[in-house]
Design a protein around this motif. Structure first.
Motif, PDB file in Angstrom:
ATOM      1  N   ARG A 236     -29.336 109.029 -14.346  1.00 53.49           N
ATOM      2  CA  ARG A 236     -30.436 108.774 -13.427  1.00 53.49           C
ATOM      3  C   ARG A 236     -31.572 108.204 -14.258  1.00 53.49           C
ATOM      4  O   ARG A 236     -31.680 108.504 -15.448  1.00 53.49           O
ATOM      5  N   TYR A 237     -32.428 107.390 -13.638  1.00 50.85           N
ATOM      6  CA  TYR A 237     -33.567 106.894 -14.390  1.00 50.85           C
ATOM      7  C   TYR A 237     -34.805 106.827 -13.509  1.00 50.85           C
ATOM      8  O   TYR A 237     -34.718 106.808 -12.286  1.00 50.85           O
ATOM      9  N   GLU A 238     -35.937 106.818 -14.177  1.00 51.81           N
ATOM     10  CA  GLU A 238     -37.222 106.739 -13.501  1.00 51.81           C
ATOM     11  C   GLU A 238     -38.125 105.851 -14.343  1.00 51.81           C
ATOM     12  O   GLU A 238     -38.131 105.947 -15.567  1.00 51.81           O
ATOM     13  N   MET A 239     -38.874 104.989 -13.691  1.00 56.54           N
ATOM     14  CA  MET A 239     -39.829 104.116 -14.380  1.00 56.54           C
ATOM     15  C   MET A 239     -41.207 104.758 -14.305  1.00 56.54           C
ATOM     16  O   MET A 239     -41.672 105.105 -13.226  1.00 56.54           O
ATOM     17  N   LEU A 240     -41.859 104.939 -15.464  1.00 52.08           N
ATOM     18  CA  LEU A 240     -43.190 105.518 -15.521  1.00 52.08           C
ATOM     19  C   LEU A 240     -44.121 104.582 -16.283  1.00 52.08           C
ATOM     20  O   LEU A 240     -43.704 103.983 -17.273  1.00 52.08           O
ATOM     21  N   PRO A 241     -45.374 104.470 -15.842  1.00 50.87           N
ATOM     22  CA  PRO A 241     -46.310 103.618 -16.584  1.00 50.87           C
ATOM     23  C   PRO A 241     -46.670 104.251 -17.918  1.00 50.87           C
ATOM     24  O   PRO A 241     -46.796 105.466 -18.023  1.00 50.87           O
TER      25      PRO A 241
END
Length: 105
Positions: free
Chosen positions: A77-82
């Motif tokens: 799973r992945y998540e994009m964070l600033p």
């Protein structure tokens, strides 16, 4: 803390002088300037920074091999964070098999 005017390295105190261990530049110590420097006692501890949880609210997976030594999974799973400062984003992965977490390098 004082930095060397010649090379920019952090300087250290030796007696009545600030000495650069990189280029050996020496500068006299100034007691008034040093009194204005922040000390550890004057700093506050906000505790450890929050760690993002890449599994929270993420249902999308991608083909990404898990770097854990004992896992052969190729899905995460992945998540994009600033990034702090907002210059770009970082991708955080969580292995769907073992739960190992890592970030895109």
């Amino acid at each position: 803390m004082n930095f060397c005017d010649e090379c920019g390295s952090m300087m250290h105190t030796e007696g009545d002088a600030w000495v650069c261990r990189s280029c050996e530049n020496e500068e006299p110590r100034d007691s008034q300037a040093e009194a204005a420097m922040a000390t550890r006692d004057g700093q506050r501890d906000d505790g450890a920074p929050a760690v993002a949880d890449a599994t929270r609210g993420s249902t999308e997976t991608t083909q990404e091999p898990c770097p854990a030594d004992d896992c052969d999974s190729d899905r995460a799973r992945y998540e994009m964070l600033p990034k702090p400062g907002g210059s770009y984003e970082v991708r955080l992965f969580t292995c769907v098999e073992c739960g190992h977490k890592w970030r895109d390098s």
